[in-house]
Design a protein around this motif. Structure first.
Motif, PDB file in Angstrom:
ATOM      1  N   LEU A   1     -27.792 -30.078 -10.488  1.00 21.83           N
ATOM      2  CA  LEU A   1     -26.973 -30.751 -11.493  1.00 21.83           C
ATOM      3  C   LEU A   1     -26.024 -31.755 -10.833  1.00 21.83           C
ATOM      4  N   ARG A   2     -25.383 -31.331  -9.746  1.00 23.73           N
ATOM      5  CA  ARG A   2     -24.489 -32.255  -9.024  1.00 23.73           C
ATOM      6  C   ARG A   2     -25.272 -33.459  -8.517  1.00 23.73           C
TER       7      ARG A   2
ATOM      8  N   SER B   1     -26.698 -21.201  -7.606  1.00 21.42           N
ATOM      9  CA  SER B   1     -26.313 -22.194  -6.593  1.00 21.42           C
ATOM     10  C   SER B   1     -27.309 -23.348  -6.554  1.00 21.42           C
ATOM     11  N   GLY B   2     -28.589 -23.037  -6.571  1.00 20.97           N
ATOM     12  CA  GLY B   2     -29.617 -24.083  -6.565  1.00 20.97           C
ATOM     13  C   GLY B   2     -29.564 -24.949  -7.808  1.00 20.97           C
TER      14      GLY B   2
ATOM     15  N   VAL C   1     -29.375 -13.763  -8.481  1.00 26.61           N
ATOM     16  CA  VAL C   1     -28.717 -14.529  -9.548  1.00 26.61           C
ATOM     17  C   VAL C   1     -27.774 -15.563  -8.949  1.00 26.61           C
ATOM     18  N   LYS C   2     -26.985 -15.169  -7.966  1.00 27.93           N
ATOM     19  CA  LYS C   2     -26.045 -16.099  -7.321  1.00 27.93           C
ATOM     20  C   LYS C   2     -26.790 -17.260  -6.661  1.00 27.93           C
TER      21      LYS C   2
ATOM     22  N   TYR D   1     -33.450 -25.157  -6.873  1.00 31.09           N
ATOM     23  CA  TYR D   1     -33.056 -26.574  -6.893  1.00 31.09           C
ATOM     24  C   TYR D   1     -34.206 -27.435  -7.420  1.00 31.09           C
ATOM     25  N   ARG D   2     -35.383 -27.252  -6.849  1.00 29.63           N
ATOM     26  CA  ARG D   2     -36.546 -28.061  -7.217  1.00 29.63           C
ATOM     27  C   ARG D   2     -36.935 -27.848  -8.685  1.00 29.63           C
ATOM     28  N   VAL D   3     -36.933 -26.590  -9.112  1.00 31.59           N
ATOM     29  CA  VAL D   3     -37.269 -26.287 -10.508  1.00 31.59           C
ATOM     30  C   VAL D   3     -36.257 -26.954 -11.440  1.00 31.59           C
ATOM     31  N   ALA D   4     -34.988 -26.900 -11.088  1.00 34.37           N
ATOM     32  CA  ALA D   4     -33.955 -27.547 -11.908  1.00 34.37           C
ATOM     33  C   ALA D   4     -34.152 -29.059 -11.948  1.00 34.37           C
ATOM     34  N   MET D   5     -34.447 -29.651 -10.805  1.00 37.78           N
ATOM     35  CA  MET D   5     -34.665 -31.108 -10.758  1.00 37.78           C
ATOM     36  C   MET D   5     -35.893 -31.523 -11.563  1.00 37.78           C
ATOM     37  N   ASP D   6     -36.859 -30.604 -11.696  1.00 40.16           N
ATOM     38  CA  ASP D   6     -38.075 -30.882 -12.461  1.00 40.16           C
ATOM     39  C   ASP D   6     -37.929 -30.513 -13.935  1.00 40.16           C
TER      40      ASP D   6
END
Length: 87
Positions: free
Chosen positions: A80-81, A74-75, A69-70, A39-44
């Motif tokens: 993205l959401r 999910s994170g 992978v799942k 999640y954090r990596v995606a947000m960054d």
């Protein structure tokens, strides 16, 4: 020559620090930590190579590759959401 702004280099460095936190994850908390890191990596602004590194590090801790992978997906999806809701 392409000049990469300092703030972009700092974000990439912060993503790597987050990813390597996975190495010290204790059994019983690894999957939850993996989700939070993804999640954090995606947000960054994480790129595919960041998530590939995260996958490899998580698998090295003993997590099941399919579950890794799942959990990463999910994170990433949650980030993205969250990003879409902020707009």
């Amino acid at each position: 020559m392409v000049v990469i702004p300092a703030f972009v280099r700092r974000l990439a460095s912060q993503r790597r620090v987050q990813i390597y936190l996975m190495e010290d994850a204790e059994e019983g908390s690894r999957n939850q930590l993996l989700n939070r890191i993804a999640y954090r990596v995606a947000m960054d602004g994480g790129q595919d190579n960041d998530f590939e590194l995260l996958r490899r590090v998580a698998e090295d801790t003993g997590l099941d590759p399919v579950e890794v992978v799942k959990t990463i997906d999910s994170g990433r999806s949650a980030a993205l959401r969250g990003a879409l809701q902020e707009e």
